[in-house]
Motif scaffolding. Structure first.
Motif, PDB file in Angstrom:
ATOM      1  N   GLU A  99       0.849  -1.184   0.000  1.00 42.99           N
ATOM      2  CA  GLU A  99       0.000   0.000   0.000  1.00 42.99           C
ATOM      3  C   GLU A  99       0.890   1.242   0.000  1.00 42.99           C
ATOM      4  O   GLU A  99       1.659   1.474   0.925  1.00 42.99           O
ATOM      5  CB  GLU A  99      -0.923   0.003   1.220  1.00 42.99           C
ATOM      6  CG  GLU A  99      -1.893  -1.165   1.271  1.00 42.99           C
ATOM      7  CD  GLU A  99      -2.838  -1.187   0.077  1.00 42.99           C
ATOM      8  OE1 GLU A  99      -3.250  -0.107  -0.402  1.00 42.99           O
ATOM      9  OE2 GLU A  99      -3.144  -2.301  -0.393  1.00 42.99           O
ATOM     10  N   LEU A 100       0.800   2.006  -1.017  1.00 42.00           N
ATOM     11  CA  LEU A 100       1.598   3.222  -1.138  1.00 42.00           C
ATOM     12  C   LEU A 100       0.709   4.431  -0.869  1.00 42.00           C
ATOM     13  O   LEU A 100      -0.490   4.413  -1.133  1.00 42.00           O
ATOM     14  CB  LEU A 100       2.205   3.323  -2.540  1.00 42.00           C
ATOM     15  CG  LEU A 100       3.117   2.164  -2.948  1.00 42.00           C
ATOM     16  CD1 LEU A 100       3.548   2.345  -4.397  1.00 42.00           C
ATOM     17  CD2 LEU A 100       4.328   2.084  -2.044  1.00 42.00           C
ATOM     18  N   ARG A 101       1.324   5.468  -0.323  1.00 47.09           N
ATOM     19  CA  ARG A 101       0.574   6.701  -0.116  1.00 47.09           C
ATOM     20  C   ARG A 101       1.412   7.848  -0.623  1.00 47.09           C
ATOM     21  O   ARG A 101       2.627   7.763  -0.741  1.00 47.09           O
ATOM     22  CB  ARG A 101       0.223   6.890   1.357  1.00 47.09           C
ATOM     23  CG  ARG A 101       1.420   6.961   2.272  1.00 47.09           C
ATOM     24  CD  ARG A 101       0.986   7.104   3.736  1.00 47.09           C
ATOM     25  NE  ARG A 101       2.115   6.964   4.624  1.00 47.09           N
ATOM     26  CZ  ARG A 101       2.954   7.941   4.924  1.00 47.09           C
ATOM     27  NH1 ARG A 101       2.765   9.129   4.418  1.00 47.09           N
ATOM     28  NH2 ARG A 101       3.975   7.727   5.732  1.00 47.09           N
ATOM     29  N   GLU A 102       0.750   8.919  -0.913  1.00 53.89           N
ATOM     30  CA  GLU A 102       1.441  10.085  -1.435  1.00 53.89           C
ATOM     31  C   GLU A 102       2.065  10.850  -0.280  1.00 53.89           C
ATOM     32  O   GLU A 102       1.457  11.027   0.775  1.00 53.89           O
ATOM     33  CB  GLU A 102       0.446  10.978  -2.180  1.00 53.89           C
ATOM     34  CG  GLU A 102       1.114  11.872  -3.170  1.00 53.89           C
ATOM     35  CD  GLU A 102       0.105  12.570  -4.063  1.00 53.89           C
ATOM     36  OE1 GLU A 102       0.213  13.786  -4.181  1.00 53.89           O
ATOM     37  OE2 GLU A 102      -0.775  11.888  -4.615  1.00 53.89           O
ATOM     38  N   VAL A 103       3.270  11.292  -0.473  1.00 52.83           N
ATOM     39  CA  VAL A 103       3.978  12.055   0.552  1.00 52.83           C
ATOM     40  C   VAL A 103       4.029  13.500   0.085  1.00 52.83           C
ATOM     41  O   VAL A 103       4.405  13.782  -1.051  1.00 52.83           O
ATOM     42  CB  VAL A 103       5.415  11.502   0.751  1.00 52.83           C
ATOM     43  CG1 VAL A 103       6.175  12.342   1.768  1.00 52.83           C
ATOM     44  CG2 VAL A 103       5.362  10.060   1.164  1.00 52.83           C
TER      45      VAL A 103
END
Length: 115
Positions: A99-103
């Motif tokens: 699961e990737l999230r925007e930084v």
């Protein structure tokens, strides 16, 4: 004995020879364009038409069958994983997803103090 080339020109009043010439031209051009192999097959069938009273065959029917197998252009391939149920999937079925999230962008420091 009559040469095969002469017989071929006589067969069907030259239409078989003409068709074979066109087929060969198409085959050569397609091989040149695709860089792949092709084939041309000619099958001559000879069938007795009439037997004389003494059992001799003095007439035959001749049929020429042409088959032209033109080379096909290379087809693109695609890659899929197979699930345990045999279904295709774009994702590896035994690999967990990350699961990737925007930084957000970091704000630069205001100023540095000199030592």
């Amino acid at each position: 004995m009559k040469a095969f080339s002469v017989f071929l020109v006589e067969l069907n009043e030259g239409s078989t020879h003409s068709a074979l010439t066109k087929d060969l031209d198409e085959l050569l051009r397609t091989v040149q364009a695709t860089g792949r192999a092709g084939a041309m097959t000619v099958k001559i069938k000879v069938v007795p038409a009439i037997k004389t009273t003494s059992g001799q065959v003095d007439k035959v029917n001749v049929t020429a069958d042409r088959v032209l197998a033109l080379p096909k252009p290379e087809q693109p391939t695609d890659f899929f994983w197979l699930t345990e149920d045999g279904e295709t999937s774009r994702n590896h079925p035994r690999q967990h997803s990350l699961e990737l999230r925007e930084v957000g962008t970091a704000t630069p420091p205001q100023s540095f103090k000199e030592a």
